[in-house]
Design a protein around this motif. Structure first.
Motif, PDB file in Angstrom:
ATOM      1  N   VAL A 275      21.827   5.517   8.610  1.00  0.00           N
ATOM      2  CA  VAL A 275      20.856   5.056   9.613  1.00  0.00           C
ATOM      3  C   VAL A 275      19.615   5.932   9.595  1.00  0.00           C
ATOM      4  O   VAL A 275      18.479   5.459   9.644  1.00  0.00           O
ATOM      5  CB  VAL A 275      21.502   5.045  11.010  1.00  0.00           C
ATOM      6  CG1 VAL A 275      20.466   4.703  12.069  1.00  0.00           C
ATOM      7  CG2 VAL A 275      22.661   4.057  11.052  1.00  0.00           C
ATOM      8  N   VAL A 276      19.823   7.253   9.525  1.00  0.00           N
ATOM      9  CA  VAL A 276      18.691   8.196   9.509  1.00  0.00           C
ATOM     10  C   VAL A 276      17.810   7.962   8.282  1.00  0.00           C
ATOM     11  O   VAL A 276      16.571   7.910   8.363  1.00  0.00           O
ATOM     12  CB  VAL A 276      19.205   9.642   9.546  1.00  0.00           C
ATOM     13  CG1 VAL A 276      18.046  10.616   9.369  1.00  0.00           C
ATOM     14  CG2 VAL A 276      19.931   9.912  10.858  1.00  0.00           C
ATOM     15  N   LEU A 277      18.439   7.796   7.104  1.00  0.00           N
ATOM     16  CA  LEU A 277      17.665   7.561   5.881  1.00  0.00           C
ATOM     17  C   LEU A 277      16.912   6.242   5.941  1.00  0.00           C
ATOM     18  O   LEU A 277      15.770   6.144   5.474  1.00  0.00           O
ATOM     19  CB  LEU A 277      18.606   7.572   4.674  1.00  0.00           C
ATOM     20  CG  LEU A 277      19.168   8.941   4.273  1.00  0.00           C
ATOM     21  CD1 LEU A 277      20.178   8.797   3.147  1.00  0.00           C
ATOM     22  CD2 LEU A 277      18.041   9.883   3.845  1.00  0.00           C
ATOM     23  N   SER A 278      17.541   5.226   6.538  1.00  0.00           N
ATOM     24  CA  SER A 278      16.865   3.931   6.664  1.00  0.00           C
ATOM     25  C   SER A 278      15.620   4.037   7.523  1.00  0.00           C
ATOM     26  O   SER A 278      14.574   3.463   7.216  1.00  0.00           O
ATOM     27  CB  SER A 278      17.826   2.894   7.261  1.00  0.00           C
ATOM     28  OG  SER A 278      18.935   2.691   6.422  1.00  0.00           O
ATOM     29  N   ARG A 279      15.742   4.793   8.628  1.00  0.00           N
ATOM     30  CA  ARG A 279      14.571   4.972   9.499  1.00  0.00           C
ATOM     31  C   ARG A 279      13.460   5.722   8.778  1.00  0.00           C
ATOM     32  O   ARG A 279      12.277   5.365   8.871  1.00  0.00           O
ATOM     33  CB  ARG A 279      14.984   5.715  10.764  1.00  0.00           C
ATOM     34  CG  ARG A 279      15.855   4.885  11.699  1.00  0.00           C
ATOM     35  CD  ARG A 279      16.356   5.720  12.864  1.00  0.00           C
ATOM     36  NE  ARG A 279      17.136   4.927  13.796  1.00  0.00           N
ATOM     37  CZ  ARG A 279      17.848   5.441  14.785  1.00  0.00           C
ATOM     38  NH1 ARG A 279      17.869   6.757  14.956  1.00  0.00           N
ATOM     39  NH2 ARG A 279      18.526   4.658  15.595  1.00  0.00           N
TER      40      ARG A 279
ATOM     41  N   ALA B  89      12.947   5.870   5.534  1.00  0.00           N
ATOM     42  CA  ALA B  89      12.366   4.993   4.511  1.00  0.00           C
ATOM     43  C   ALA B  89      11.411   3.980   5.131  1.00  0.00           C
ATOM     44  O   ALA B  89      10.331   3.705   4.593  1.00  0.00           O
ATOM     45  CB  ALA B  89      13.484   4.273   3.755  1.00  0.00           C
ATOM     46  N   GLY B  90      11.796   3.440   6.284  1.00  0.00           N
ATOM     47  CA  GLY B  90      10.922   2.486   6.954  1.00  0.00           C
ATOM     48  C   GLY B  90       9.596   3.100   7.354  1.00  0.00           C
ATOM     49  O   GLY B  90       8.529   2.506   7.152  1.00  0.00           O
ATOM     50  N   GLU B  91       9.642   4.300   7.914  1.00  0.00           N
ATOM     51  CA  GLU B  91       8.412   4.981   8.312  1.00  0.00           C
ATOM     52  C   GLU B  91       7.547   5.302   7.096  1.00  0.00           C
ATOM     53  O   GLU B  91       6.314   5.204   7.143  1.00  0.00           O
ATOM     54  CB  GLU B  91       8.758   6.260   9.076  1.00  0.00           C
ATOM     55  CG  GLU B  91       9.396   5.999  10.445  1.00  0.00           C
ATOM     56  CD  GLU B  91       9.809   7.278  11.150  1.00  0.00           C
ATOM     57  OE1 GLU B  91       9.594   8.352  10.557  1.00  0.00           O
ATOM     58  OE2 GLU B  91      10.347   7.204  12.270  1.00  0.00           O
ATOM     59  N   LEU B  92       8.194   5.675   5.977  1.00  0.00           N
ATOM     60  CA  LEU B  92       7.447   5.984   4.755  1.00  0.00           C
ATOM     61  C   LEU B  92       6.730   4.755   4.227  1.00  0.00           C
ATOM     62  O   LEU B  92       5.549   4.813   3.856  1.00  0.00           O
ATOM     63  CB  LEU B  92       8.404   6.533   3.699  1.00  0.00           C
ATOM     64  CG  LEU B  92       7.780   6.858   2.332  1.00  0.00           C
ATOM     65  CD1 LEU B  92       6.712   7.933   2.478  1.00  0.00           C
ATOM     66  CD2 LEU B  92       8.847   7.312   1.348  1.00  0.00           C
ATOM     67  N   PHE B  93       7.431   3.604   4.206  1.00  0.00           N
ATOM     68  CA  PHE B  93       6.802   2.377   3.708  1.00  0.00           C
ATOM     69  C   PHE B  93       5.651   1.928   4.602  1.00  0.00           C
ATOM     70  O   PHE B  93       4.633   1.434   4.114  1.00  0.00           O
ATOM     71  CB  PHE B  93       7.846   1.259   3.597  1.00  0.00           C
ATOM     72  CG  PHE B  93       8.755   1.396   2.416  1.00  0.00           C
ATOM     73  CD1 PHE B  93       8.243   1.581   1.140  1.00  0.00           C
ATOM     74  CD2 PHE B  93      10.132   1.350   2.572  1.00  0.00           C
ATOM     75  CE1 PHE B  93       9.073   1.707   0.044  1.00  0.00           C
ATOM     76  CE2 PHE B  93      10.974   1.486   1.478  1.00  0.00           C
ATOM     77  CZ  PHE B  93      10.442   1.668   0.207  1.00  0.00           C
ATOM     78  N   ILE B  94       5.814   2.103   5.890  1.00  0.00           N
ATOM     79  CA  ILE B  94       4.719   1.755   6.808  1.00  0.00           C
ATOM     80  C   ILE B  94       3.501   2.626   6.541  1.00  0.00           C
ATOM     81  O   ILE B  94       2.357   2.156   6.477  1.00  0.00           O
ATOM     82  CB  ILE B  94       5.186   1.898   8.268  1.00  0.00           C
ATOM     83  CG1 ILE B  94       6.218   0.818   8.611  1.00  0.00           C
ATOM     84  CG2 ILE B  94       3.994   1.804   9.230  1.00  0.00           C
ATOM     85  CD1 ILE B  94       6.868   0.993   9.966  1.00  0.00           C
ATOM     86  N   THR B  95       3.734   3.932   6.341  1.00  0.00           N
ATOM     87  CA  THR B  95       2.629   4.856   6.062  1.00  0.00           C
ATOM     88  C   THR B  95       1.941   4.510   4.745  1.00  0.00           C
ATOM     89  O   THR B  95       0.698   4.479   4.664  1.00  0.00           O
ATOM     90  CB  THR B  95       3.146   6.301   6.005  1.00  0.00           C
ATOM     91  OG1 THR B  95       3.787   6.626   7.247  1.00  0.00           O
ATOM     92  CG2 THR B  95       2.013   7.274   5.751  1.00  0.00           C
ATOM     93  N   LEU B  96       2.748   4.220   3.698  1.00  0.00           N
ATOM     94  CA  LEU B  96       2.166   3.851   2.412  1.00  0.00           C
ATOM     95  C   LEU B  96       1.358   2.560   2.520  1.00  0.00           C
ATOM     96  O   LEU B  96       0.294   2.429   1.907  1.00  0.00           O
ATOM     97  CB  LEU B  96       3.271   3.694   1.368  1.00  0.00           C
ATOM     98  CG  LEU B  96       3.944   4.978   0.886  1.00  0.00           C
ATOM     99  CD1 LEU B  96       5.098   4.657  -0.056  1.00  0.00           C
ATOM    100  CD2 LEU B  96       2.937   5.887   0.186  1.00  0.00           C
ATOM    101  N   GLY B  97       1.865   1.613   3.303  1.00  0.00           N
ATOM    102  CA  GLY B  97       1.134   0.368   3.485  1.00  0.00           C
ATOM    103  C   GLY B  97      -0.226   0.584   4.135  1.00  0.00           C
ATOM    104  O   GLY B  97      -1.224  -0.004   3.720  1.00  0.00           O
ATOM    105  N   LEU B  98      -0.257   1.451   5.149  1.00  0.00           N
ATOM    106  CA  LEU B  98      -1.532   1.756   5.810  1.00  0.00           C
ATOM    107  C   LEU B  98      -2.499   2.438   4.854  1.00  0.00           C
ATOM    108  O   LEU B  98      -3.702   2.146   4.850  1.00  0.00           O
ATOM    109  CB  LEU B  98      -1.274   2.640   7.035  1.00  0.00           C
ATOM    110  CG  LEU B  98      -0.564   1.956   8.215  1.00  0.00           C
ATOM    111  CD1 LEU B  98      -0.231   2.972   9.289  1.00  0.00           C
ATOM    112  CD2 LEU B  98      -1.440   0.848   8.796  1.00  0.00           C
TER     113      LEU B  98
END
Length: 268
Positions: free
Chosen positions: A44-48, A50-59
């Motif tokens: 769960v921690v890794l999924s969160r 990864a999600g935050e990382l992808f959001i940052t990369l998208g921005l």
């Protein structure tokens, strides 16, 4: 007859008070346990994360695209207007003497002409050289002036005035040169004169290594003998630099700048 209830035992009241306090503590404990979020396992921690990382990369990617497609054009437009204004001011203040020969060489990055393509509403300064940082990324059009790709100047009696410009971003002066058709006019203004060319042909795609397209008699242009030519080069397909698109023209008119702009620049 009035009767009275026997007085409550002090010990009984104390016991009830302690029981109530214990019950309140247990209730508060249950509340705190309910409010505490479940931390979950490592997955769960890794999924969160990864999600935050992808959001940052998208921005970051969105910001980069905005910079390339909008901000570089904004900066280039300012440079183009300032450079063209400075050239025209200098030419008007210090016109060339009637018997003075045209200047044949300029410093790398130095603006020396203005290119007009009336059909495309293009007005952009021409600078010496095709260096990206000094010329092309500033929104200017660059003259192939470095060996072994040195090309002619408009005032030359024979030669090919070959130019490069961005098709996308950084002002994109050559974005729509694919829309030119034979007969369309291209005008070059210098301190001394206006030179008018007529578009004759184009090559939709060729490898970047094909430098024969900017020779004095450019290969593929249809020209078979020396003359006074112009060549426009840019990247293609759009938003890539895989190939080059080429447009050629032949000089059809020359007039001193003191006589004013040619009709091609005055017509609506």
């Amino acid at each position: 007859m009035t009767t009275f209830a026997p007085p409550a035992s002090t010990e009984g009241r104390a016991a009830r008070r302690r029981a109530a306090q214990e019950a309140a503590k247990r209730a508060r404990g249950r509340g705190r346990r309910r409010k505490r979020p479940a931390s979950g396992g490592p997955v769960v921690v890794l999924s969160r994360l990864a999600g935050e990382l992808f959001i940052t990369l998208g921005l970051v990617m969105l910001l980069f695209v905005g910079y390339q497609l909008w901000y570089t054009n904004l900066l280039a437009d300012r440079t183009v207007k300032d450079t063209a204004g400075s050239l025209l001011q200098n030419w008007d203040r210090s016109p060339a003497a009637a018997d003075a020969p045209p200047v044949a060489a300029f410093e790398p990055g130095q603006g020396f002409a203005i290119l007009y393509i009336p059909k495309l509403d293009v007005k952009v300064p021409v600078a010496e050289g095709t260096n990206k940082a000094k010329v092309l990324d500033k929104g200017l059009v660059g003259h192939y002036a470095e060996e072994p790709f040195k090309t002619g100047m408009p005032a030359d009696r024979q030669g090919n005035f070959a130019l490069a410009g961005h098709r996308n971003t950084h002002g994109e002066p050559f974005r729509y040169i694919n829309r030119l058709v034979p007969g369309d006019k291209i005008v070059v203004e210098t301190r001394d004169a206006y030179y008018t060319y007529e578009m004759t042909s184009q090559l939709a795609q060729t490898p970047p290594a094909n430098v024969s397209v900017i020779r004095p008699v450019p290969v593929g242009s249809g020209f078979t003998s020396p003359g006074r030519y112009i060549t426009l080069t840019t990247c293609t397909p759009e938003f890539t630099s895989t190939y080059r698109m080429i447009v050629w023209g032949r000089m059809t008119g020359e007039r001193p700048r003191s006589q004013g702009a040619p009709p091609e620049l005055n017509s609506p």
